[in-house]
Design a protein around this motif. Structure first.
Motif, PDB file in Angstrom:
ATOM      1  N   UNK A  92       3.029  12.990 -12.647  1.00  0.00           N
ATOM      2  CA  UNK A  92       2.024  14.049 -12.795  1.00  0.00           C
ATOM      3  C   UNK A  92       0.610  13.496 -12.614  1.00  0.00           C
ATOM      4  N   UNK A  93       0.338  12.346 -13.223  1.00  0.00           N
ATOM      5  CA  UNK A  93      -0.998  11.751 -13.123  1.00  0.00           C
ATOM      6  C   UNK A  93      -1.267  11.261 -11.703  1.00  0.00           C
ATOM      7  N   UNK A  94      -0.318  10.526 -11.127  1.00  0.00           N
ATOM      8  CA  UNK A  94      -0.496   9.990  -9.774  1.00  0.00           C
ATOM      9  C   UNK A  94      -0.660  11.110  -8.748  1.00  0.00           C
ATOM     10  N   UNK A  99      -4.635  10.503  -2.330  1.00  0.00           N
ATOM     11  CA  UNK A  99      -3.588  10.099  -1.388  1.00  0.00           C
ATOM     12  C   UNK A  99      -2.599  11.230  -1.125  1.00  0.00           C
ATOM     13  N   UNK A 100      -2.304  12.012  -2.141  1.00  0.00           N
ATOM     14  CA  UNK A 100      -1.360  13.126  -1.964  1.00  0.00           C
ATOM     15  C   UNK A 100      -2.021  14.494  -2.090  1.00  0.00           C
ATOM     16  N   UNK A 101      -3.304  14.518  -2.413  1.00  0.00           N
ATOM     17  CA  UNK A 101      -4.029  15.789  -2.524  1.00  0.00           C
ATOM     18  C   UNK A 101      -4.734  16.194  -1.239  1.00  0.00           C
ATOM     19  N   UNK A 102      -5.183  15.222  -0.456  1.00  0.00           N
ATOM     20  CA  UNK A 102      -5.916  15.523   0.770  1.00  0.00           C
ATOM     21  C   UNK A 102      -4.906  15.798   1.885  1.00  0.00           C
ATOM     22  N   UNK A 103      -4.842  17.036   2.312  1.00  0.00           N
ATOM     23  CA  UNK A 103      -3.842  17.454   3.304  1.00  0.00           C
ATOM     24  C   UNK A 103      -3.946  16.668   4.604  1.00  0.00           C
ATOM     25  N   UNK A 104      -5.150  16.306   5.009  1.00  0.00           N
ATOM     26  CA  UNK A 104      -5.342  15.567   6.264  1.00  0.00           C
ATOM     27  C   UNK A 104      -4.676  14.192   6.237  1.00  0.00           C
ATOM     28  N   UNK A 105      -4.452  13.659   5.064  1.00  0.00           N
ATOM     29  CA  UNK A 105      -3.821  12.339   4.945  1.00  0.00           C
ATOM     30  C   UNK A 105      -2.372  12.314   5.372  1.00  0.00           C
ATOM     31  N   UNK A 106      -1.741  13.480   5.359  1.00  0.00           N
ATOM     32  CA  UNK A 106      -0.328  13.563   5.727  1.00  0.00           C
ATOM     33  C   UNK A 106      -0.068  13.010   7.134  1.00  0.00           C
ATOM     34  N   UNK A 107      -0.973  13.280   8.066  1.00  0.00           N
ATOM     35  CA  UNK A 107      -0.797  12.819   9.449  1.00  0.00           C
ATOM     36  C   UNK A 107      -0.874  11.298   9.581  1.00  0.00           C
ATOM     37  N   UNK A 108      -1.401  10.635   8.538  1.00  0.00           N
ATOM     38  CA  UNK A 108      -1.524   9.179   8.555  1.00  0.00           C
ATOM     39  C   UNK A 108      -0.505   8.505   7.633  1.00  0.00           C
ATOM     40  N   UNK A 109       0.455   9.284   7.151  1.00  0.00           N
ATOM     41  CA  UNK A 109       1.506   8.725   6.317  1.00  0.00           C
ATOM     42  C   UNK A 109       1.049   8.311   4.924  1.00  0.00           C
ATOM     43  N   UNK A 110      -0.021   8.941   4.421  1.00  0.00           N
ATOM     44  CA  UNK A 110      -0.496   8.591   3.084  1.00  0.00           C
ATOM     45  C   UNK A 110       0.603   8.881   2.064  1.00  0.00           C
ATOM     46  N   UNK A 111       0.815   7.983   1.139  1.00  0.00           N
ATOM     47  CA  UNK A 111       1.800   8.171   0.085  1.00  0.00           C
ATOM     48  C   UNK A 111       1.526   7.241  -1.077  1.00  0.00           C
ATOM     49  N   UNK A 112       2.255   7.434  -2.150  1.00  0.00           N
ATOM     50  CA  UNK A 112       2.096   6.613  -3.358  1.00  0.00           C
ATOM     51  C   UNK A 112       3.465   6.149  -3.827  1.00  0.00           C
TER      52      UNK A 112
END
Length: 124
Positions: A92-94, A99-112
């Motif tokens: 929940x905190x992470x 990294x997972x809130x900014x939708x544009x990051x999805x195209x760059x494989x952002x993850x935690x």
């Protein structure tokens, strides 16, 4: 309980985009970071530079080598430490992190990646 969270990305995809586009995406992060920090459970949050060194012992000597050494398309771009009751709360905190809130990051494989940690505290 403490959890180490590693934020990762596919740097080759980000490096292929114009700087102004990446800057615009990164400018979406501060409001999410503010919410993340307001949780009161973030101990430290650090962005990581791309330079890496690896220390290994070989033939009785410590060798210093240039990295990175992980064979993967993802690169670790940030690390943060949080305090949570259990993995469910850590998730929940992470999930507040950009990294997972900014939708544009999805195209760059952002993850935690979230890992419970065992640690030693010095008692001076």
């Amino acid at each position: 309980m403490k959890f180490l969270c590693l934020g990762y990305l596919e740097s080759d995809k980000m490096d292929a985009r114009p700087k102004d586009e990446i800057d615009a995406i990164m400018n979406e992060c501060p409001p999410h970071l503010e919410n993340f920090y307001k949780s009161g459970q973030v101990i430290i949050d650090a962005g990581l530079a791309t330079e890496t060194k690896c220390l290994r012992r070989a033939n009785g000597k410590v060798k210093v080598m240039d990295g990175p050494f992980i064979e993967t398309k993802e690169m670790i771009g940030s690390a943060f430490l949080i305090e949570a009751r259990d993995m469910e709360e850590a998730i929940r905190i992470a999930s507040l992190h950009p990294t997972v809130q900014v939708a544009s990051g999805e195209q760059f494989g952002w993850g935690i990646e979230i890992r419970p940690i065992n640690y030693f505290e010095s008692r001076d």
